[in-house]
Design a protein around this motif. Structure first.
Motif, PDB file in Angstrom:
ATOM      1  N   ASN A  93       8.598  -4.913   3.716  1.00  0.00           N
ATOM      2  CA  ASN A  93       9.479  -5.915   3.100  1.00  0.00           C
ATOM      3  C   ASN A  93       9.062  -7.351   3.378  1.00  0.00           C
ATOM      4  O   ASN A  93       9.879  -8.272   3.386  1.00  0.00           O
ATOM      5  CB  ASN A  93      10.935  -5.702   3.528  1.00  0.00           C
ATOM      6  CG  ASN A  93      11.516  -4.454   2.896  1.00  0.00           C
ATOM      7  OD1 ASN A  93      11.235  -4.129   1.748  1.00  0.00           O
ATOM      8  ND2 ASN A  93      12.319  -3.723   3.668  1.00  0.00           N
ATOM      9  N   ARG A  94       7.754  -7.548   3.595  1.00  0.00           N
ATOM     10  CA  ARG A  94       7.182  -8.891   3.670  1.00  0.00           C
ATOM     11  C   ARG A  94       6.069  -8.989   2.637  1.00  0.00           C
ATOM     12  O   ARG A  94       5.479  -7.989   2.233  1.00  0.00           O
ATOM     13  CB  ARG A  94       6.640  -9.187   5.065  1.00  0.00           C
ATOM     14  CG  ARG A  94       7.717  -9.241   6.138  1.00  0.00           C
ATOM     15  CD  ARG A  94       7.137  -9.587   7.495  1.00  0.00           C
ATOM     16  NE  ARG A  94       8.159  -9.594   8.514  1.00  0.00           N
ATOM     17  CZ  ARG A  94       8.937 -10.641   8.791  1.00  0.00           C
ATOM     18  NH1 ARG A  94       8.787 -11.776   8.116  1.00  0.00           N
ATOM     19  NH2 ARG A  94       9.856 -10.568   9.736  1.00  0.00           N
ATOM     20  N   THR A  95       5.774 -10.199   2.234  1.00  0.00           N
ATOM     21  CA  THR A  95       4.721 -10.436   1.246  1.00  0.00           C
ATOM     22  C   THR A  95       3.451 -10.886   1.943  1.00  0.00           C
ATOM     23  O   THR A  95       3.491 -11.750   2.828  1.00  0.00           O
ATOM     24  CB  THR A  95       5.165 -11.507   0.229  1.00  0.00           C
ATOM     25  OG1 THR A  95       6.372 -11.072  -0.405  1.00  0.00           O
ATOM     26  CG2 THR A  95       4.094 -11.732  -0.828  1.00  0.00           C
ATOM     27  N   PHE A  96       2.332 -10.314   1.521  1.00  0.00           N
ATOM     28  CA  PHE A  96       1.035 -10.701   2.065  1.00  0.00           C
ATOM     29  C   PHE A  96       0.134 -11.176   0.923  1.00  0.00           C
ATOM     30  O   PHE A  96       0.013 -10.500  -0.103  1.00  0.00           O
ATOM     31  CB  PHE A  96       0.398  -9.536   2.818  1.00  0.00           C
ATOM     32  CG  PHE A  96       1.117  -9.222   4.093  1.00  0.00           C
ATOM     33  CD1 PHE A  96       0.721  -9.783   5.292  1.00  0.00           C
ATOM     34  CD2 PHE A  96       2.238  -8.395   4.083  1.00  0.00           C
ATOM     35  CE1 PHE A  96       1.408  -9.530   6.465  1.00  0.00           C
ATOM     36  CE2 PHE A  96       2.939  -8.135   5.250  1.00  0.00           C
ATOM     37  CZ  PHE A  96       2.531  -8.710   6.444  1.00  0.00           C
ATOM     38  N   ILE A  97      -0.453 -12.336   1.113  1.00  0.00           N
ATOM     39  CA  ILE A  97      -1.347 -12.930   0.116  1.00  0.00           C
ATOM     40  C   ILE A  97      -2.778 -12.598   0.518  1.00  0.00           C
ATOM     41  O   ILE A  97      -3.217 -12.946   1.621  1.00  0.00           O
ATOM     42  CB  ILE A  97      -1.128 -14.448   0.024  1.00  0.00           C
ATOM     43  CG1 ILE A  97       0.316 -14.743  -0.426  1.00  0.00           C
ATOM     44  CG2 ILE A  97      -2.136 -15.079  -0.933  1.00  0.00           C
ATOM     45  CD1 ILE A  97       0.670 -16.221  -0.440  1.00  0.00           C
ATOM     46  N   ILE A  98      -3.497 -11.924  -0.374  1.00  0.00           N
ATOM     47  CA  ILE A  98      -4.825 -11.397  -0.054  1.00  0.00           C
ATOM     48  C   ILE A  98      -5.848 -11.952  -1.032  1.00  0.00           C
ATOM     49  O   ILE A  98      -5.838 -11.606  -2.219  1.00  0.00           O
ATOM     50  CB  ILE A  98      -4.837  -9.857  -0.117  1.00  0.00           C
ATOM     51  CG1 ILE A  98      -3.694  -9.267   0.724  1.00  0.00           C
ATOM     52  CG2 ILE A  98      -6.187  -9.323   0.344  1.00  0.00           C
ATOM     53  CD1 ILE A  98      -3.483  -7.785   0.504  1.00  0.00           C
ATOM     54  N   SER A  99      -6.733 -12.810  -0.557  1.00  0.00           N
ATOM     55  CA  SER A  99      -7.828 -13.266  -1.417  1.00  0.00           C
ATOM     56  C   SER A  99      -8.938 -12.228  -1.384  1.00  0.00           C
ATOM     57  O   SER A  99      -9.158 -11.558  -0.377  1.00  0.00           O
ATOM     58  CB  SER A  99      -8.350 -14.633  -0.966  1.00  0.00           C
ATOM     59  OG  SER A  99      -8.970 -14.546   0.300  1.00  0.00           O
TER      60      SER A  99
END
Length: 263
Positions: free
Chosen positions: A5-11
């Motif tokens: 329930n957390r957002t992870f930003i992945i380049s």
């Protein structure tokens, strides 16, 4: 910190190490925002993962492109209510070239150095600096008052780079070097910084290695005698997210391998 329930930003989230990380985080109940140049792959992966994923077409060497993707990710976060738990900066390129080419009797073009540095180093810092202002507003966890984690990707080349890896080793060495200062910068906000330095791993970049180079690297592997698997990288990412004591450090993921000076 638990990824659920957390957002992870992945380049670099649509191939190789970034994609394996996105899949594992998604399995753990996280929301994943995938930043990548490959729109075709992005659409396919979002279809695979479903509602807890979003894709943004991004050139990490272009600030306007990164900023647009971060803003889009934050608009998604506002709709879902799932705070940004972390950034995984996995976008990267190789680009082998010696500093002086004896055959053409000329130095490596500065544009080639800029290309590698802009994606591997500048792109990482640009993404982090744009996301951190949103992370510092997160509700802190109990009992450690943690607000997020930044995970960067270095390389064995940061420590024992081979001929032709001057620009690549410089970019990855810089990532390793900035890890502790970044952790110190953000300690008061409860944000950690961790860098993973893999050796030869199965990825789109290493798939382009000539067979001679691959065999040379296999000869200096200790155990196991094979390239690392993307899932072995992603499992360390999850451990770095969940283990709050990992901070300001560079984790070598190389099976004891040290790259040779000559092929």
């Amino acid at each position: 910190m638990k990824p659920e329930n957390r957002t992870f930003i992945i380049s670099g989230g649509c191939s190789g190490l970034g994609l394996a990380t996105a899949r594992d985080l998604h399995k753990a109940g996280a929301y994943v925002s995938l930043l990548d140049l490959n729109s075709g792959a992005g659409e396919k992966i979002v279809k695979e993962l479903g509602e807890r994923s979003r894709f943004f077409e991004v050139d990490v060497s272009d600030t306007a492109s990164v900023e647009k993707a971060v803003n889009g990710s934050m608009e998604w976060v506002q709709r879902t209510g799932k705070e940004v738990g972390g950034v995984i900066a996995a976008a990267g390129v190789g680009g082998a070239a010696k500093i002086f080419d004896a055959r053409s009797e000329s130095p490596v073009p500065i544009s080639q150095i800029d290309f590698v540095m802009n994606i591997n180093l500048r792109g990482t810092l640009d993404l982090i600096r744009l996301v951190v202002p949103h992370m510092v507003k997160n509700k802190p966890t109990v009992p450690d008052n943690e607000r997020g984690v930044l995970i960067m990707v270095s390389s064995s080349a940061a420590f024992d780079g081979q001929p032709g890896q001057v620009a690549y080793a410089a970019s990855k060495g810089a990532i390793a070097s900035l890890t502790l200062p970044l952790a110190r910068d953000l300690a008061r906000h409860g944000i950690r910084a961790v860098t993973i330095a893999p050796s030869l791993f199965e990825s789109a970049m290493t798939a382009m290695l000539p067979e001679k180079a691959r065999k040379s690297l296999e000869r200096v592997m200790e155990f196991p005698i094979r390239p690392g698997k993307p899932e072995e990288f992603s499992s360390l990412v999850l451990q770095s997210i969940e283990n709050t004591m990992l901070n300001g450090t560079v984790l070598r993921l190389d099976g004891g391998m040290r790259m040779p000076s000559k092929m």
